[in-house]
Scaffold this active site. Sequence first.
Site, mmCIF file in Angstrom:
data_model
loop_
_atom_site.group_PDB
_atom_site.id
_atom_site.type_symbol
_atom_site.label_atom_id
_atom_site.label_comp_id
_atom_site.label_asym_id
_atom_site.label_seq_id
_atom_site.Cartn_x
_atom_site.Cartn_y
_atom_site.Cartn_z
ATOM 1 C CE LYS A 212 -3.047 2.978 2.544
ATOM 2 N NZ LYS A 212 -2.159 4.076 2.079
ATOM 3 N N GLY A 265 5.688 5.259 8.733
ATOM 4 C CA GLY A 265 4.645 6.286 8.704
ATOM 5 C C GLY A 265 4.504 6.930 10.072
ATOM 6 C CB SER A 266 1.838 8.988 11.518
ATOM 7 O OG SER A 266 0.675 8.189 11.555
ATOM 8 N N GLY A 268 0.718 7.450 15.141
ATOM 9 C CA GLY A 268 -0.702 7.184 15.342
ATOM 10 C C GLY A 268 -1.201 6.038 14.485
ATOM 11 C CD GLU A 293 11.510 5.507 10.472
ATOM 12 O OE1 GLU A 293 11.124 6.524 11.104
ATOM 13 O OE2 GLU A 293 11.748 5.500 9.267
ATOM 14 C CB CYS A 327 11.953 9.681 9.811
ATOM 15 S SG CYS A 327 10.573 9.071 8.840
ATOM 16 C CD GLU A 425 7.256 13.079 13.265
ATOM 17 O OE1 GLU A 425 8.230 12.550 12.707
ATOM 18 O OE2 GLU A 425 6.179 12.486 13.452
#
Length: 544
Positions: A212, A265-266, A268, A293, A327, A425
């Site tokens: 994805k 990605g994030s 959350g 990560e 990042c 962030e």
Amino acid sequence: MSNAHFNIQEPVNEPYLQYAPGSAERKALKEVLKEQKAEQIEIPAIINGKEVKTDRKADVVMPHNHSHKLGTVYYCGEKEVKQAIEGALEARKEWAEMPWQDRVAIFLKAADIITGPKRFEMNAATMLGQSKTPHQSEIEAVGELADFFRFNAWYLKRLYEDQPHSPDGMWNRTEYRPLEGFVFAVTPFNFTAIAANLPSAPAMCGNVSLWKPSPESIYSSWYVMQVLKEAGLPDGVIQFLPGEGADVGDPAIDSKDLAGLHFTGSMGTFNHLWKKIGENVEKYKTYPRIVGETGGKDFIFAHNTADVDRLVIAAVRGAFEYQGQKCSAASRMYIPKSIWGDFKEKFVPEVNKIKVGDIEDFSNFMGAVISRKAFDKISGYIDYAKESDDAEIIAGGTYDDSEGYFVQPTVIVTSDPKFKSMEEEIFGPVLTIYVYKDKDFEKTLDLCDSTSPYALTGAIWARDRYALNQMADRLRQAAGNFYINDKPTAAVVNQQPFGGSRKSGTNDKAGSVANLLRWVSMRSMKETFAAPLDWTYPYLGEEK
């Protein structure tokens, strides 16, 4: 049948082209940029080798010129994901049995395609779709991506060679099996190389992947998929599934055949996916491997013996290359009062020299941030600083979205070490500096360690070796990638394996053999050449 032990020579990192004025590569890249910009392409899903278009679609635009359409992407949903899972499991039957040397040959060929005939195409796609400068694109969409493919092949060979001791009379062997099921790869917008590596590393180990890609980097991801097809990747081994969040994620995570999650990605989103896996754990055939990560609140910490001139350059590059959308980008800085005046006097003029604009103008050091959502978030932090009594903006602080999502490199100085932009962030070109009293050096090290939930990258600066040792020891858990007298960015495959802990992820170190270990399941095998004919042991004998 293969009747030889095949070897792969240790690779060398791909050299970078410089695109200097008058160079042949600069001319070639500009020509490809024009060609790609002039054409609108369609980006469907690729399921079992076939292009699949749905009735859900979106425009693909350039961040630095959001009125310019590069193409149309077709989004997947539950129906397409289930079809992809079924096809991947069918492809797995043959792919998992393919000799390892034939699997890695595909990715070695892909690396040569990327660094050869498709070099400028990969660069141009990343520049246009993700608003990267030629340098930022070259080092990752070409260099790092080729390094991932070449070094992962070498790591896999080394992994297979790691075999146990065999005493006389037996042969002990270890088999490195692919996982049972499929790996779900969820990839970020900011690095074409990472986006390609997440589904490919498990695939090289004999797994099948559902990929994805981020909707915000779908353009370059499509070009990666074309390279893999050209290199001979069999249908169904990597299923290419554009889509939004839960539309792809939920049916993938809900499948009983999920064997692994490879994520960047994030925090959350990673937390959400981990929770979903936990809720579904009873239904899975095997415990899924979870590799992720997430983010960082990466720091530069200076001692009063730091080389100010070099520190200035490291801060400029570390904070503002690729618009701070790494990042690893430096987003908070601790500097002692005794060198602050000298640093500020030299640093602010350098920041003010940075040109921001269309990446086709090679004099620009920064392009646009990736999207409207990112632009609004970043500008919100800048506005917050402008209105705060605890902060002062000493460079930048302006932004404009009329043509592209442009944010000027911004430097905030705060008197509060727990100021919002020191803790959270931002993922944009915003650096916040806290000036500490020299006598509070140790106390400030504690602040640096405890301020952020993340622990991805960090850099320390000093000439004093005792100070460097003290800083490195105190900040041991504060960063998974640690830099001494350098900027906290630009990890290179096989040189600085990348990853962090705490809320920055599982620290499974992309660009090392450690990452590949997560995508294999070991089987220990013992063969005895002459099994015993008597079940008794000597101790059972009677005393005489």
